[in-house]
Write an enzyme that holds these catalytic residues in place. Structure first.
Site, PDB file in Angstrom:
ATOM      1  N   ASP A 182       0.204  -4.816   1.102  1.00  0.00           N
ATOM      2  CA  ASP A 182       1.630  -5.199   1.572  1.00  0.00           C
ATOM      3  C   ASP A 182       2.483  -4.353  -0.187  1.00  0.00           C
ATOM      4  O   ASP A 182       2.582  -4.212  -0.933  1.00  0.00           O
ATOM      5  CB  ASP A 182       1.492  -6.354   1.519  1.00  0.00           C
ATOM      6  CG  ASP A 182       2.785  -7.133   1.356  1.00  0.00           C
ATOM      7  OD1 ASP A 182       3.848  -7.200   3.058  1.00  0.00           O
ATOM      8  OD2 ASP A 182       3.438  -8.034   0.628  1.00  0.00           O
TER       9      ASP A 182
ATOM     10  N   GLU B  59       1.617  -0.265   3.153  1.00  0.00           N
ATOM     11  CA  GLU B  59       2.307  -0.916   4.199  1.00  0.00           C
ATOM     12  C   GLU B  59       3.461  -0.278   3.287  1.00  0.00           C
ATOM     13  O   GLU B  59       4.322  -0.593   2.131  1.00  0.00           O
ATOM     14  CB  GLU B  59       2.642  -2.201   3.775  1.00  0.00           C
ATOM     15  CG  GLU B  59       3.623  -2.462   4.808  1.00  0.00           C
ATOM     16  CD  GLU B  59       4.557  -3.479   4.618  1.00  0.00           C
ATOM     17  OE1 GLU B  59       4.966  -4.252   5.526  1.00  0.00           O
ATOM     18  OE2 GLU B  59       4.405  -4.058   3.337  1.00  0.00           O
TER      19      GLU B  59
END
Length: 486
Positions: A234, A258
């Site tokens: 993330d 990400e």
């Protein structure tokens, strides 16, 4: 409808029209942590808290809706175990689950870490997580954990002492406190890395040696007991690359970062750090404008021309929606456009990722994070999205085989309303006209690529195309639906 028939190495399905097509399933060697092993996989993304409640809650609560979606709704690792066959029957051979670590009170999604050294007991016990890994592997399903090293969950006291030791000191967080201004151009990378992503999530000081060691050791300890097969990372662009190189190097797992941005060069630069990145350039430059707003399909070839900026485009994570953006059916309201977007994500370069609820035609106008158990995990109608995925994922994997995995998206014919391409043994023809659009005639001058063979529609085997005298396949798309031939 997908039907299993005969032995474990043979499958069949039928279409609404009653035509049958039969194909062979090839045995697969299961190797988990290398990029080459992930190239041929298809990932089902689930939010642990919103996917499945366990049978132990009883029939009265098993499928009842969640009355407050701002906090935990009751999905668990045991619930995932009990619905793994639902995922496997769609043809998925990997799952991406929510972050596993302890979260603050409202961190149902897993992105509000409280203690990285402990598991989230709302999701279950260490035994439950170990059982999930074992159950998934028994079905040849790889498991990808989501991890967050950029920030913590909101502090209830306003002080860093709210968190357990050792991340309970001001020195463990970036200061002075600042919040990212996302409207700045060009990108202020320093601000991205040291400022908060919003006003409430303290930004971890990933330059501090004590913090680095503790984060690394915490995840190494987790993974020594219940190690995943890969990682989705993330807020990747919000942490300095020096940290990521050390952290990911110590964990030695396939990683997909990400980087939420549409700039191909910027996103591609992070593939020098992780094995893969989520393909946000494809989403922002193609999926959203072409299938969400019916912009010209020449955008596909434009984006393809940028793929050489990636280290390896065949491991990019392709998606049409996820938990952070609007669902494709919310954006388009048109199932034909959604199917075209899906087929592109399945057959272009990369690893397809499908977010839970797509197969149930969720629109989620109020939230992209609604639980899917109220659907009772239905698999019908026969050509709904569940069955659609079942057909194409299995054909992609089992008929395409290694030739498909090794091949690249090769554009064959492109216009404002159509795009035809080859990847391995498949001829894929897409359109952006939508369900109410006129028929689209596409001339594909590629007979040589397929040995001048007659090709058969995957969905409707009675629909065949043969090359004309000039070596052209003439394909007509009806009611805005895509076609895949093999």
């Amino acid at each position: 409808m997908y039907i299993r028939s005969g032995t474990s190495s043979s499958y069949s399905y039928s279409t609404n029209g009653g035509d049958w097509y039969h194909y062979r399933v090839f045995p697969q060697k299961r190797v988990f942590d290398s990029p080459s092993a992930w190239k041929g996989r298809a990932i089902y993304q689930l939010l642990t808290d919103r996917f499945a409640r366990p049978l132990s809650v009883g029939s009265g609560s098993l499928y009842s809706n969640c009355t407050d979606t701002t906090t935990y709704c009751g999905g668990t690792w045991q619930g995932v175990i009990e619905q793994l066959q639902y995922i496997a029957n769609m043809g998925f051979d990997a799952i991406w689950i929510s972050p596993i670590v302890s979260n603050t009170a409202t961190g149902y999604h897993g992105y509000y870490a409280y203690d990285h050294s402990k598991l989230n007991d709302k999701f279950g016990t260490s035994t439950d997580l170990q059982n999930l890994l074992a159950a998934a592997h028994s079905l040849n399903i790889s498991v990808m954990y989501d991890i967050v090293a950029n920030h913590m969950g909101p502090t209830a006291t306003g002080s860093m002492s709210y968190y357990p030791s050792p991340l309970n000191k001001d020195s463990n967080y970036h200061s002075p406190v600042c919040t990212i201004d996302y409207n700045k151009t060009p990108i202020n990378q320093t601000e991205y890395e040291v400022c908060r992503i919003n006003s409430v999530n303290p930004d971890i000081n990933t330059e501090d040696p004590e913090t680095i060691k503790w984060l690394t050791d915490s995840y190494k300890n987790h993974f020594s007991s219940y190690g995943p097969d890969g990682l989705r990372v993330d807020t990747f662009k919000h942490v300095n690359v020096t940290f990521w190189k050390s952290f990911l190097g110590n964990l030695s797992l396939f990683s997909m970062g990400e980087v939420l941005d549409g700039n191909t060069a910027y996103v591609a630069s992070y593939q020098k750090v992780a094995n893969s990145v989520l393909n946000y350039p494809l989403y922002y430059n193609v999926i959203q404008p072409v299938f969400g707003s019916k912009n010209s399909m020449t955008r596909i070839t434009d984006q393809l021309s940028n793929n050489n900026q990636f280290v390896d485009s065949t491991v990019l994570g392709n998606f049409v929606d996820n938990h952070d953006i609007n669902r494709i059916l919310t954006t388009t309201g048109d199932t034909a456009l959604a199917r075209n977007a899906l087929i592109l994500s399945l057959f272009t370069d990369g690893i397809p990722i499908v977010y839970q609820g797509f197969e149930q035609a969720y629109t989620d106008s109020s939230s992209t994070r609604l639980p899917i158990w109220p659907t009772k995990f239905k698999t019908l109608p026969s050509l709904g999205f569940y069955q659609y995925l079942s057909i194409f994922l299995r054909v992609r994997r089992d008929y395409g085989g290694q030739a498909f995995v090794d091949a690249r998206h090769t554009a064959l014919a492109t216009g404002a309303s159509y795009h035809a391409f080859q990847r391995g043994p498949f001829l894929v023809v897409l359109t952006n006209v939508g369900a109410a659009g006129a028929n689209v005639a596409v001339s594909v001058p590629t007979a040589q690529s397929f040995g001048r063979r007659t090709l058969r529609n995957v969905l409707i085997p009675s629909d065949v195309v043969s090359p004309d005298a000039s070596g052209v396949y003439n394909v007509t798309l009806v009611a805005g639906e895509p076609k895949v031939y093999m």
